[in-house]
Structures are given as C-alpha cells and as structure tokens.
Design a protein around this motif. Structure first.
Motif, PDB file in Angstrom:
ATOM      1  N   GLU A   1       0.835  -1.204   0.000  1.00 49.04           N
ATOM      2  CA  GLU A   1       0.000   0.000   0.000  1.00 49.04           C
ATOM      3  C   GLU A   1       0.869   1.253   0.000  1.00 49.04           C
ATOM      4  O   GLU A   1       0.589   2.232  -0.713  1.00 49.04           O
ATOM      5  CB  GLU A   1      -0.926   0.001   1.216  1.00 49.04           C
ATOM      6  N   ASN A   2       1.948   1.229   0.775  1.00 51.28           N
ATOM      7  CA  ASN A   2       2.850   2.383   0.802  1.00 51.28           C
ATOM      8  C   ASN A   2       3.588   2.529  -0.523  1.00 51.28           C
ATOM      9  O   ASN A   2       3.849   3.652  -0.973  1.00 51.28           O
ATOM     10  CB  ASN A   2       3.831   2.244   1.960  1.00 51.28           C
ATOM     11  N   ALA A   3       3.898   1.404  -1.159  1.00 48.44           N
ATOM     12  CA  ALA A   3       4.504   1.456  -2.488  1.00 48.44           C
ATOM     13  C   ALA A   3       3.553   2.122  -3.476  1.00 48.44           C
ATOM     14  O   ALA A   3       3.963   2.888  -4.351  1.00 48.44           O
ATOM     15  CB  ALA A   3       4.853   0.044  -2.960  1.00 48.44           C
ATOM     16  N   ASN A   4       2.284   1.849  -3.311  1.00 50.94           N
ATOM     17  CA  ASN A   4       1.252   2.376  -4.204  1.00 50.94           C
ATOM     18  C   ASN A   4       1.079   3.894  -4.080  1.00 50.94           C
ATOM     19  O   ASN A   4       0.390   4.510  -4.886  1.00 50.94           O
ATOM     20  CB  ASN A   4      -0.078   1.668  -3.896  1.00 50.94           C
ATOM     21  N   ARG A   5       1.708   4.487  -3.073  1.00 52.58           N
ATOM     22  CA  ARG A   5       1.625   5.933  -2.853  1.00 52.58           C
ATOM     23  C   ARG A   5       2.797   6.686  -3.466  1.00 52.58           C
ATOM     24  O   ARG A   5       2.969   7.887  -3.214  1.00 52.58           O
ATOM     25  CB  ARG A   5       1.558   6.227  -1.341  1.00 52.58           C
ATOM     26  N   ALA A   6       3.590   6.020  -4.261  1.00 53.82           N
ATOM     27  CA  ALA A   6       4.764   6.663  -4.852  1.00 53.82           C
ATOM     28  C   ALA A   6       4.357   7.715  -5.883  1.00 53.82           C
ATOM     29  O   ALA A   6       3.300   7.605  -6.512  1.00 53.82           O
ATOM     30  CB  ALA A   6       5.646   5.606  -5.508  1.00 53.82           C
ATOM     31  N   PRO A   7       5.192   8.734  -6.077  1.00 57.95           N
ATOM     32  CA  PRO A   7       4.895   9.740  -7.106  1.00 57.95           C
ATOM     33  C   PRO A   7       5.038   9.140  -8.495  1.00 57.95           C
ATOM     34  O   PRO A   7       5.889   8.272  -8.727  1.00 57.95           O
ATOM     35  CB  PRO A   7       5.963  10.818  -6.854  1.00 57.95           C
ATOM     36  N   ASN A   8       4.177   9.593  -9.416  1.00 55.30           N
ATOM     37  CA  ASN A   8       4.269   9.116 -10.793  1.00 55.30           C
ATOM     38  C   ASN A   8       3.629  10.139 -11.718  1.00 55.30           C
ATOM     39  O   ASN A   8       2.561  10.655 -11.438  1.00 55.30           O
ATOM     40  CB  ASN A   8       3.635   7.728 -10.943  1.00 55.30           C
ATOM     41  N   HIS A   9       4.282  10.400 -12.828  1.00 52.55           N
ATOM     42  CA  HIS A   9       3.840  11.410 -13.784  1.00 52.55           C
ATOM     43  C   HIS A   9       2.544  10.949 -14.456  1.00 52.55           C
ATOM     44  O   HIS A   9       2.417   9.801 -14.878  1.00 52.55           O
ATOM     45  CB  HIS A   9       4.941  11.624 -14.814  1.00 52.55           C
ATOM     46  N   LYS A  10       1.586  11.851 -14.530  1.00 52.60           N
ATOM     47  CA  LYS A  10       0.293  11.616 -15.171  1.00 52.60           C
ATOM     48  C   LYS A  10      -0.501  10.464 -14.544  1.00 52.60           C
ATOM     49  O   LYS A  10      -1.381   9.888 -15.176  1.00 52.60           O
ATOM     50  CB  LYS A  10       0.474  11.375 -16.679  1.00 52.60           C
ATOM     51  N   GLN A  11      -0.154  10.139 -13.311  1.00 50.48           N
ATOM     52  CA  GLN A  11      -0.903   9.113 -12.569  1.00 50.48           C
ATOM     53  C   GLN A  11      -0.993   7.787 -13.334  1.00 50.48           C
ATOM     54  O   GLN A  11      -2.041   7.139 -13.361  1.00 50.48           O
ATOM     55  CB  GLN A  11      -2.310   9.622 -12.227  1.00 50.48           C
ATOM     56  N   THR A  12       0.100   7.382 -13.933  1.00 50.11           N
ATOM     57  CA  THR A  12       0.093   6.118 -14.672  1.00 50.11           C
ATOM     58  C   THR A  12       0.190   4.907 -13.744  1.00 50.11           C
ATOM     59  O   THR A  12      -0.177   3.796 -14.155  1.00 50.11           O
ATOM     60  CB  THR A  12       1.257   6.069 -15.674  1.00 50.11           C
ATOM     61  N   GLU A  13       0.721   5.101 -12.537  1.00 52.99           N
ATOM     62  CA  GLU A  13       0.870   4.014 -11.554  1.00 52.99           C
ATOM     63  C   GLU A  13       1.447   2.760 -12.221  1.00 52.99           C
ATOM     64  O   GLU A  13       0.809   1.700 -12.254  1.00 52.99           O
ATOM     65  CB  GLU A  13      -0.474   3.719 -10.882  1.00 52.99           C
ATOM     66  N   PRO A  14       2.674   2.833 -12.739  1.00 56.42           N
ATOM     67  CA  PRO A  14       3.204   1.759 -13.576  1.00 56.42           C
ATOM     68  C   PRO A  14       3.700   0.525 -12.821  1.00 56.42           C
ATOM     69  O   PRO A  14       4.034  -0.485 -13.445  1.00 56.42           O
ATOM     70  CB  PRO A  14       4.383   2.442 -14.286  1.00 56.42           C
ATOM     71  N   TRP A  15       3.785   0.587 -11.486  1.00 57.95           N
ATOM     72  CA  TRP A  15       4.312  -0.552 -10.730  1.00 57.95           C
ATOM     73  C   TRP A  15       3.342  -1.734 -10.751  1.00 57.95           C
ATOM     74  O   TRP A  15       2.134  -1.589 -10.663  1.00 57.95           O
ATOM     75  CB  TRP A  15       4.604  -0.131  -9.287  1.00 57.95           C
ATOM     76  N   ARG A  16       3.916  -2.907 -10.872  1.00 57.58           N
ATOM     77  CA  ARG A  16       3.155  -4.153 -10.805  1.00 57.58           C
ATOM     78  C   ARG A  16       3.944  -5.130  -9.924  1.00 57.58           C
ATOM     79  O   ARG A  16       5.159  -5.232 -10.051  1.00 57.58           O
ATOM     80  CB  ARG A  16       2.943  -4.771 -12.194  1.00 57.58           C
ATOM     81  N   PHE A  17       3.235  -5.838  -9.057  1.00 55.66           N
ATOM     82  CA  PHE A  17       3.896  -6.722  -8.102  1.00 55.66           C
ATOM     83  C   PHE A  17       3.304  -8.132  -8.160  1.00 55.66           C
ATOM     84  O   PHE A  17       2.092  -8.299  -8.308  1.00 55.66           O
ATOM     85  CB  PHE A  17       3.744  -6.178  -6.681  1.00 55.66           C
ATOM     86  N   THR A  18       4.158  -9.120  -8.033  1.00 51.70           N
ATOM     87  CA  THR A  18       3.739 -10.505  -7.835  1.00 51.70           C
ATOM     88  C   THR A  18       4.403 -10.988  -6.556  1.00 51.70           C
ATOM     89  O   THR A  18       5.626 -10.919  -6.434  1.00 51.70           O
ATOM     90  CB  THR A  18       4.155 -11.400  -9.012  1.00 51.70           C
ATOM     91  N   VAL A  19       3.589 -11.452  -5.607  1.00 51.67           N
ATOM     92  CA  VAL A  19       4.090 -11.839  -4.289  1.00 51.67           C
ATOM     93  C   VAL A  19       4.176 -13.359  -4.186  1.00 51.67           C
ATOM     94  O   VAL A  19       3.217 -14.071  -4.507  1.00 51.67           O
ATOM     95  CB  VAL A  19       3.175 -11.298  -3.167  1.00 51.67           C
ATOM     96  N   PHE A  20       5.320 -13.834  -3.704  1.00 53.83           N
ATOM     97  CA  PHE A  20       5.533 -15.261  -3.469  1.00 53.83           C
ATOM     98  C   PHE A  20       5.788 -15.498  -1.987  1.00 53.83           C
ATOM     99  O   PHE A  20       6.601 -14.803  -1.367  1.00 53.83           O
ATOM    100  CB  PHE A  20       6.739 -15.771  -4.264  1.00 53.83           C
ATOM    101  N   THR A  21       5.117 -16.483  -1.414  1.00 53.39           N
ATOM    102  CA  THR A  21       5.334 -16.852  -0.018  1.00 53.39           C
ATOM    103  C   THR A  21       4.907 -18.297   0.170  1.00 53.39           C
ATOM    104  O   THR A  21       4.272 -18.891  -0.715  1.00 53.39           O
ATOM    105  CB  THR A  21       4.577 -15.917   0.940  1.00 53.39           C
ATOM    106  N   GLY A  22       5.239 -18.894   1.309  1.00 47.88           N
ATOM    107  CA  GLY A  22       4.882 -20.289   1.548  1.00 47.88           C
ATOM    108  C   GLY A  22       5.446 -21.183   0.461  1.00 47.88           C
ATOM    109  O   GLY A  22       6.627 -21.068   0.090  1.00 47.88           O
TER     110      GLY A  22
END
Length: 202
Positions: A41-62
């Motif tokens: 969620e905190n990563a999702n608050r990063a600044p980004n030009h034109k609100q493109t929100e380009p980050w994508r995450f895949t989480v691995f656990t267990g």
C-alpha cells in the motif's frame, strides 16, 4: 515551525534503511500477510507522472517460494546458453527459501500517455524506496536484487508483463536474525551538492 509528523523518527528510518540479504534472515519465520499488504500500500503511494501508476507486483510466499525458485532456475537453464553455471542454477532454487516473502517488481508501460520510459522506471523505483522505508520501520530486512532472471525477456509473461513492459528485479523480505545497528556507509552529502543562492551571470 510546528512539525506535523515525527520528523526525527522519519530521519532515523532513512538513516537505518539498508540492504539486508536473505542469508541474514530468520529461517522459517513468516511475516504476517497484512504487513506485506501495508508495504505494498505504501509502495502504491509513490509519485508518478500523469498518474500512470506503472508498478506491478507478484508476491511469493509459503510454497510459492519453492515455485518461484524452480521457475527462475528453469528459465535460466533454458535461456542462458553458454553462460549456464551449475552453482548459479542451484542458488536460484535455494536462495528464495531463505525469505518470508519475495515480491517481483514490474513496470507496466503506458504508451498512451507518451511518457518517456525512464519516467515510468523512476516511478517504480520510488515505489520500491517506499517499500524499503516501510520494511525498516517494521524492523524487518529487505533486499532488492536484479540478479537471476531479471533481464531474461522470456521471464516477463510469468509475472504478467508484456514485451513492452520491464521486469525490474525481486524484493526479498524477512525477519532479521541479527539486527544491524550501524547505518550503511555514505560519503558526506555536501560532496554531491551544488548550492546556488544568488543570481550568477552566464
């Protein structure tokens, strides 16, 4: 000036942010998923030009950690060609098992906004810095690596990325077995700053 937030605590978090490697984690100790969600969620608050929100995450656990290790080892073996190394192949399988969670970091390209690609990459890097700082605030350890299969174009589809997107590495997280007290080394910031406080003639 009255401070709205605890600036001293913020400065302390930044001072003690550092890379802590998986072999330094407590083996088998699982971070609650809600903590990982807060990091994201905190990563999702990063600044980004034109609100493109380009980050994508895949989480691995267990058991997902074993899947991730086997996946990257298989991709490496298939596409490394003459550069294949048996020790590296084994490490790709074993290394993920030392962590609580691993987050694959992707950049989703949005060409409709005609932004330079570098701006999208910079936005993702800001998101990762937010992750680093949040991990530090929780007293956990983390490590951003671009080793393994980061630059194998064949790996992209496994992380929901298209050809025009970028795989920017993997973020390992775990409980720290032996807390590190000293901050990471840096040269004085004054050596890297030009300070202009008057009008100069060209």
């Amino acid at each position: 000036m009255k401070e709205k937030y605890n600036v001293e605590e913020l400065n302390k978090i930044m001072l003690h942010r550092r890379s802590i490697y998986p072999y330094q984690y407590e083996k088998g100790k699982q971070i609650p998923d809600e903590v990982i969600w807060q990091i994201l969620e905190n990563a999702n608050r990063a600044p980004n030009h034109k609100q493109t929100e380009p980050w994508r995450f895949t989480v691995f656990t267990g058991e997902g950690l074993l899947y991730f290790g086997e996946l990257q080892a298989a991709i490496y073996k298939q596409y490394s060609g003459d550069l294949f190394n048996e020790d590296r192949h084994k490490k790709l399988i074993d290394y993920p098992l030392m962590s609580s969670h691993i987050i694959a970091i992707g950049m989703k390209r949005n060409e409709t906004n005609k932004l330079p690609e570098i701006e999208e990459i910079e936005a993702v890097a800001c998101a990762v810095q937010n992750m680093f700082l949040t991990v530090t605030a929780y007293g956990l350890g983390s490590y951003w690596t671009t080793a393994g299969i980061t630059y194998f174009k064949e790996a992209k589809p496994h992380f929901h990325l298209d050809e025009k997107d970028k795989l920017l590495g993997f973020f390992y997280i775990g409980y720290v077995a032996k807390p590190l007290i000293s901050p990471s080394k840096r040269k004085p910031v004054q050596e890297k700053v030009n300070w202009v406080n008057r009008h100069n003639t060209f």
